[in-house]
Design a protein around this motif. Structure first.
Motif, PDB file in Angstrom:
ATOM      1  N   UNK A  69       7.607   1.374   6.862  1.00  0.00           N
ATOM      2  CA  UNK A  69       7.313   2.283   5.761  1.00  0.00           C
ATOM      3  C   UNK A  69       8.593   2.968   5.302  1.00  0.00           C
ATOM      4  N   UNK A 110      -4.687   6.285   2.724  1.00  0.00           N
ATOM      5  CA  UNK A 110      -3.978   5.060   2.344  1.00  0.00           C
ATOM      6  C   UNK A 110      -4.652   4.468   1.124  1.00  0.00           C
ATOM      7  N   UNK A 141       0.865   5.386   1.306  1.00  0.00           N
ATOM      8  CA  UNK A 141       0.190   6.295   2.229  1.00  0.00           C
ATOM      9  C   UNK A 141       0.718   7.721   2.030  1.00  0.00           C
ATOM     10  N   UNK A 163       9.729   6.416   3.526  1.00  0.00           N
ATOM     11  CA  UNK A 163       9.222   7.760   3.261  1.00  0.00           C
ATOM     12  C   UNK A 163      10.036   8.472   2.196  1.00  0.00           C
ATOM     13  N   UNK A 164       9.347   9.288   1.437  1.00  0.00           N
ATOM     14  CA  UNK A 164      10.014  10.182   0.519  1.00  0.00           C
ATOM     15  C   UNK A 164      10.481  11.434   1.231  1.00  0.00           C
ATOM     16  N   UNK A 165      11.059  12.354   0.475  1.00  0.00           N
ATOM     17  CA  UNK A 165      11.648  13.560   1.060  1.00  0.00           C
ATOM     18  C   UNK A 165      10.639  14.679   1.273  1.00  0.00           C
ATOM     19  N   UNK A 187       4.195  14.058   2.571  1.00  0.00           N
ATOM     20  CA  UNK A 187       5.091  12.926   2.347  1.00  0.00           C
ATOM     21  C   UNK A 187       4.298  11.724   1.869  1.00  0.00           C
ATOM     22  N   UNK A 208       0.836  -1.185   0.000  1.00  0.00           N
ATOM     23  CA  UNK A 208       0.000   0.000   0.000  1.00  0.00           C
ATOM     24  C   UNK A 208       0.874   1.239   0.000  1.00  0.00           C
ATOM     25  N   UNK A 257       6.948  22.194  12.500  1.00  0.00           N
ATOM     26  CA  UNK A 257       7.255  21.929  13.899  1.00  0.00           C
ATOM     27  C   UNK A 257       6.406  20.857  14.559  1.00  0.00           C
ATOM     28  N   UNK A 258       5.644  20.129  13.772  1.00  0.00           N
ATOM     29  CA  UNK A 258       4.749  19.125  14.329  1.00  0.00           C
ATOM     30  C   UNK A 258       5.086  17.738  13.812  1.00  0.00           C
ATOM     31  N   UNK A 259       4.413  16.740  14.361  1.00  0.00           N
ATOM     32  CA  UNK A 259       4.573  15.385  13.868  1.00  0.00           C
ATOM     33  C   UNK A 259       3.772  15.148  12.601  1.00  0.00           C
ATOM     34  N   UNK A 260       4.016  14.012  11.956  1.00  0.00           N
ATOM     35  CA  UNK A 260       3.282  13.679  10.740  1.00  0.00           C
ATOM     36  C   UNK A 260       1.890  13.159  11.084  1.00  0.00           C
ATOM     37  N   UNK A 318       1.060  11.484   4.065  1.00  0.00           N
ATOM     38  CA  UNK A 318       1.065  12.137   5.365  1.00  0.00           C
ATOM     39  C   UNK A 318       1.271  13.632   5.185  1.00  0.00           C
ATOM     40  N   UNK A 357      -1.426  11.158   9.348  1.00  0.00           N
ATOM     41  CA  UNK A 357      -1.857  10.340   8.225  1.00  0.00           C
ATOM     42  C   UNK A 357      -3.035  10.989   7.510  1.00  0.00           C
ATOM     43  N   UNK A 370       2.631  17.145   7.303  1.00  0.00           N
ATOM     44  CA  UNK A 370       3.377  17.631   8.454  1.00  0.00           C
ATOM     45  C   UNK A 370       3.321  19.152   8.478  1.00  0.00           C
TER      46      UNK A 370
END
Lengths: 113, 117
Positions: A101, A48, A33, A103-105, A88, A31, A40-43, A35, A45, A37
């Protein structure tokens, strides 16, 4: 190279316009996915899509998956200033196996009010 | 429901010092991960765990150690910090899915910003 590589871009659009970003990968996947961001925060979701699906919608988000081209796109329609963030893609299965997973840049999107 | 909690949120270390980052999740997830994020590099996996008592190396494990003694906690240790370890560290967890395949999303913490002088 990592699985799940966006074409790293900084996209700047006006509020109300659509934003499209792409992601490519190199081997088969289970799969894919997307995301978001915020600075200054988390990713967080977003959506999917499984390898046997071609398109999926969630609110203003539309994701497509082309397994023959090993690519995916994320479309955000009618963008808002709050959509300003980095996006991402990440792939499950394939190059790094099933239990992690890759992740891309990321793509940075700026929505101008 | 707290989700994934990381402590500390900020830390400044001198080269050679040691420290531990703590990640706690309250979703009963089997899988937990430590990533680092650097400008222009995206997220790179340091170590991960597919269950209590098990850990595995990711893409960039050198200089780090981890432990998963309890299902809800995943610790990331730096034994002798180096300036190259200046980064933002993210912990994440996920449901394991069927046959070990990640079939759902990762839940991320808010990050721990580490500076090594």
């Amino acid at each position: 190279s990592q699985q799940g590589e966006e074409d790293p871009q900084a996209l700047s659009i006006q509020e109300g316009e659509n934003a499209t970003m792409n992601c490519s990968y190199k081997t088969s996947i289970n799969n894919l996915q997307w995301y978001r961001q915020n600075s200054g925060r988390g990713l967080v979701h977003l959506i999917l899509i499984r390898s046997n699906e071609r398109e999926k919608h969630s609110g203003r988000l539309r994701v497509t998956l082309d397994t023959s081209k090993k690519s995916s796109s994320l479309l955000i329609t009618a963008s808002r200033a709050a959509d300003t963030a980095s996006y991402f893609c990440a792939t499950a299965g394939g190059y790094y196996g099933n239990n992690r997973l890759a992740f891309g840049k990321g793509n940075q999107v700026v929505v101008i009010p | 429901n707290a989700g994934v909690t990381q402590t500390p949120k900020f830390r400044v270390l001198k080269t050679g010092q040691s420290m531990t980052l703590l990640c706690a999740q309250d979703m009963n997830h089997e899988y937990m991960y430590w990533y680092r994020q650097d400008p222009g590099m995206g997220l790179r996996l340091i170590h991960y765990s597919v269950g209590e008592g098990t850990t595995a190396k990711g893409e960039v494990p050198d200089g780090y150690n981890v432990s998963r003694l309890k299902k809800q906690n995943f610790l990331l240790g730096l034994e002798s910090a180096a300036p190259s370890q200046t980064s933002v560290y993210f912990c994440a967890s996920s449901y394991h899915g069927l046959a070990g395949v990640i079939t759902g999303e990762l839940f991320f913490g808010e990050g721990s910003r580490l500076t090594v002088l």
